[in-house]
Design a protein around this motif. Structure first.
Motif: not given
Length: 243
Positions: A182-185, A198-202, A223-225, A229-232
């Motif tokens: 997740s972006r938060e992680e 501001n999760t746009r930073t990620v 680097f997949l969206s 949920a986030g990224y993988r």
């Protein structure tokens, strides 16, 4: 400087604070040099023997600490840098980390915390340099090769410059291949930010990684969206079949 003591450069223009830090770190067993300007700092850094760590104030008379840190990283100097600042905004912390700093401490601070952070940064850098197994620290995917011990990055054999924060982000992805993060992680583990709205930073940093490493940044394969949920990170995706 003697070989058995860690060496520290303190770049701070507040004379009373610089004196206090010097005294306390000398009592902790460090050999300490001080500089009040960026020019003085670069003169000391140009000497043959490197420092174990740098404590760097953001606000200096001739240039800011962000610029000093960027210049060090651009020439391949990865001495641990702990930034000190009176600025408490999250954006300033992000800029400090993006410029290549290892840590960021807001004034006023507890001396014990600063000492602990300096020790941690030195220990982490020493541990990276002493890794005997290169496969543990060299990541190869697509046309890219990243040596996390030397910070050397190439694509098709050509050098690519990554900021320390970009490198740390790739490292975290590489440590968790295939897992949705997740972006938060990522903000907590890479940026060391908690409850940052501001999760746009990620998103902006992942976009930069795609531009560096993907054949087609608009159709990424590494680097997949993952929507909602986030990224993988996928080091070795299935080959694309031609129809």
């Amino acid at each position: 400087m003697t070989d058995d003591k860690p060496s520290l450069l303190i770049v701070e223009d507040e004379a009373h604070l610089a004196r206090g830090l010097r005294l306390n770190f000398e009592l902790e067993g460090y050999e300490v040099e001080t500089a009040a300007t960026g020019r003085e700092a670069f003169a000391l850094l140009a000497r043959a023997r490197p420092h174990s760590a740098i404590i760097l104030d953001v606000t200096l008379p001739d240039m800011d600490g962000f610029e000093i840190c960027r210049r060090l990283r651009e020439v391949g100097d990865y001495t641990p840098v702990i930034m000190l600042t009176a600025r408490s905004l999250t954006e300033d912390r992000v800029e400090g980390l993006e410029s290549g700093a290892d840590d960021y401490l807001t004034k006023p601070f507890e001396l014990d915390e600063l000492v602990a952070r300096v020790r941690s940064a030195i220990r982490r850098r020493s541990w990276e340099q002493q890794q005997a197994d290169p496969t543990r620290w060299v990541l190869a995917f697509g046309r890219a090769r990243i040596d996390f011990s030397t910070h050397e990055v190439t694509v098709d054999g050509r050098p690519v410059h990554l900021t320390k924060l970009e490198l740390d982000l790739v490292r975290y992805f590489a440590q968790h291949p295939g897992r949705v993060i997740s972006r938060e992680e990522l903000l907590q583990q890479v940026w060391k930010l908690r409850n940052h709205p501001n999760t746009r930073t990620v998103d902006n940093f992942v976009l930069r990684l795609r531009r560096h490493f993907e054949d087609d940044p608009q159709a990424p394969r590494h680097f997949l969206s993952v929507r909602g949920a986030g990224y993988r990170f996928i080091p070795n995706p299935e080959p694309v079949t031609q129809r």
